[in-house]
Design an enzyme around this catalytic site. Structure first.
Site, PDB file in Angstrom:
ATOM      1  CE  LYS A 196      44.277  61.715 136.629  1.00 24.38           C
ATOM      2  NZ  LYS A 196      45.413  61.588 135.717  1.00 24.38           N
ATOM      3  NE  ARG A 206      41.858  64.999 130.325  1.00 18.43           N
ATOM      4  CZ  ARG A 206      40.734  64.383 130.639  1.00 18.43           C
ATOM      5  NH1 ARG A 206      39.661  64.511 129.862  1.00 18.43           N
ATOM      6  NH2 ARG A 206      40.650  63.621 131.719  1.00 18.43           N
ATOM      7  CE  LYS A 218      42.564  60.914 129.942  1.00 18.39           C
ATOM      8  NZ  LYS A 218      43.878  61.451 130.373  1.00 18.39           N
ATOM      9  CD  GLU A 234      42.020  52.434 143.358  1.00 21.28           C
ATOM     10  OE1 GLU A 234      43.185  52.026 143.503  1.00 21.28           O
ATOM     11  OE2 GLU A 234      41.361  52.247 142.314  1.00 21.28           O
ATOM     12  CE  LYS A 249      45.148  65.142 138.247  1.00 25.78           C
ATOM     13  NZ  LYS A 249      45.984  64.588 137.226  1.00 25.78           N
ATOM     14  CB  SER A 275      44.717  72.550 134.723  1.00 29.95           C
ATOM     15  OG  SER A 275      43.802  71.541 134.341  1.00 29.95           O
TER      16      SER A 275
HETATM   17  C1  PBG Z   1      47.264  62.449 132.870  1.00 31.80           C
HETATM   18  C2  PBG Z   1      47.237  63.577 133.823  1.00 31.80           C
HETATM   19  C3  PBG Z   1      46.230  64.522 133.865  1.00 31.80           C
HETATM   20  C4  PBG Z   1      46.584  65.434 134.832  1.00 31.80           C
HETATM   21  C5  PBG Z   1      47.796  65.024 135.388  1.00 31.80           C
HETATM   22  N1  PBG Z   1      48.190  63.853 134.763  1.00 31.80           N
HETATM   23  C6  PBG Z   1      45.047  64.684 132.999  1.00 31.80           C
HETATM   24  C7  PBG Z   1      44.088  63.581 132.881  1.00 31.80           C
HETATM   25  O1  PBG Z   1      44.051  62.640 133.677  1.00 31.80           O
HETATM   26  O2  PBG Z   1      43.333  63.621 131.917  1.00 31.80           O
HETATM   27  C8  PBG Z   1      45.758  66.622 135.155  1.00 31.80           C
HETATM   28  C9  PBG Z   1      46.423  67.735 135.870  1.00 31.80           C
HETATM   29  C10 PBG Z   1      45.691  69.028 135.816  1.00 31.80           C
HETATM   30  O3  PBG Z   1      44.538  69.139 135.342  1.00 31.80           O
HETATM   31  O4  PBG Z   1      46.272  70.013 136.278  1.00 31.80           O
HETATM   32  N2  PBG Z   1      47.906  61.306 133.208  1.00 31.80           N
END
Ligand code: PBG
Length: 328
Positions: A196, A206, A218, A234, A249, A275
């Site tokens: 991720k 968010r 993050k 990982e 992701k 998103s």
């Molecule tokens: C947080 C989480 C995020 C997403 C899924 N789980 C956001 C982040 O890591 O800040 C993002 C999914 C998306 O943008 O569609 N645990």
């Protein structure tokens, strides 16, 4: 020209293209992410046109229509009221909380549905981070893993099929497996967010959950977009710790990572079209610049071709409906 080899022979008709096609999409590969909220009203999400935060009633209706389109798997993301957010994120393992109630409602209405839950503290944490934050602003790994185990057990008690840690703490997959097995939840799967990335593509999400970090970013837990070998590291760790499914992701910018992991592991791979990817496509289509059906199916085909067995996508239902219209 004297050309014995002419690749175009295999492209000359829709029928032949259908024979030689290497990758096909099916609604069964799609996982629909769903935002949920307290109350009885569904709320449109300003940062994600076409998506809603569903009330529990609305959620059942949305899953019914997705089921009818062929979708069999969903993943839940809760918007938690500000007054329930704390620095220890205790609401994340409240058995009467929004997520456990949603799981129970869905499993009652659709016993065969795969209900996946997000395991991370950001919706519940007043600091807006996936992990617990120390007074001096560090993200506490081992303390967070204890909290994630509590959260996953809460989801398992409510009937979750698969828990999906999206937090990127070290060692959480092994700890979750031990905790689940210790409580008799051997059948609950773990879909790990293995690679991720600390991506700019999560902004709209968010916004949907009011879950942006209050301070910092993050980058001490999510991966640097510049790194690929680290994803392999990982992946081996998650596999050794007992993950059932590995995830990459975002998806579209990270097809090389999917491709590399495909040759590194025999585990199923998931990819999350996040998103920001959704919004890029959606806004270009709304402006009339791209053809939505074509671009959605092309983007998902590319993710599958690169190595993803399954795809989390906000287009899941729409794409299933497009597929039902048939191949060319
Ligand atoms: C947080 C989480 C995020 C997403 C899924 N789980 C956001 C982040 O890591 O800040 C993002 C999914 C998306 O943008 O569609 N645990």
């Amino acid at each position: 020209m004297s050309l014995p080899i002419r690749p175009r022979r295999n492209r000359q008709s829709a029928a032949i293209r259908g024979l030689v096609r290497e990758t096909r999409l099916s609604p069964r590969q799609f996982i629909l992410p769903l935002f949920i909220t307290e109350g009885t009203e569904n709320e449109p999400i300003a940062s994600m046109p076409g998506c809603q935060r569903w009330s529990l009633e609305g959620l059942v209706g949305e899953v019914r229509s997705a089921w009818e389109a062929g979708i069999r798997s969903v993943v839940l993301f809760p918007r938690i009221a500000e007054n329930l957010k704390t620095r220890q994120a205790e609401e994340a393992w409240n058995d009467g909380g929004l997520v456990p109630r949603a799981i129970q409602k869905l499993k009652a209405a659709f016993p065969e549905l795969t209900v996946i839950t997000d395991v991370a503290l950001d919706p519940y944490n007043s600091d807006g981070h996936d992990g617990l934050v120390s007074d001096d602003g560090r993200i506490l790994n081992d303390e967070t893993v204890v909290a994630l185990c509590r959260q996953a057990l809460c989801h398992a008690r409510a009937g979750a099929t698969i828990v999906s840690p999206s937090d990127m703490m070290d060692g959480r997959v092994g700890a979750l497996r031990t905790a689940l097995d210790g409580a008799g939840f051997q059948a609950v799967g773990i879909m790990s967010y293995t690679a991720k990335y600390a991506s700019a593509c999560y902004g709209p999400f968010r916004g949907a959950l009011d879950s942006a970090p209050k301070a910092g970013d993050k980058k001490t837990y999510q991966m640097d977009p510049a790194n690929a070998r680290e994803a392999i590291r990982e992946a081996h760790l998650d596999e050794a710790e007992g993950a059932d499914i590995l995830m990459v992701k975002p998806a579209g910018f990270y097809l090389d990572i999917l491709h590399r992991l495909r040759s590194e592991t025999s585990l199923p791979l998931a990819a999350y079209q996040v998103s920001g990817e959704y919004l890029m496509i959606k806004s270009a289509c709304a402006a009339g610049w791209l053809d939505e059906k074509k671009i959605v199916l092309e983007s998902l085909t590319a993710i599958h071709r690169a190595g993803a067995d399954m795809i989390l996508t906000y287009f899941a239902k729409q794409a299933a409906l497009y597929l039902a219209e048939g191949e060319e």
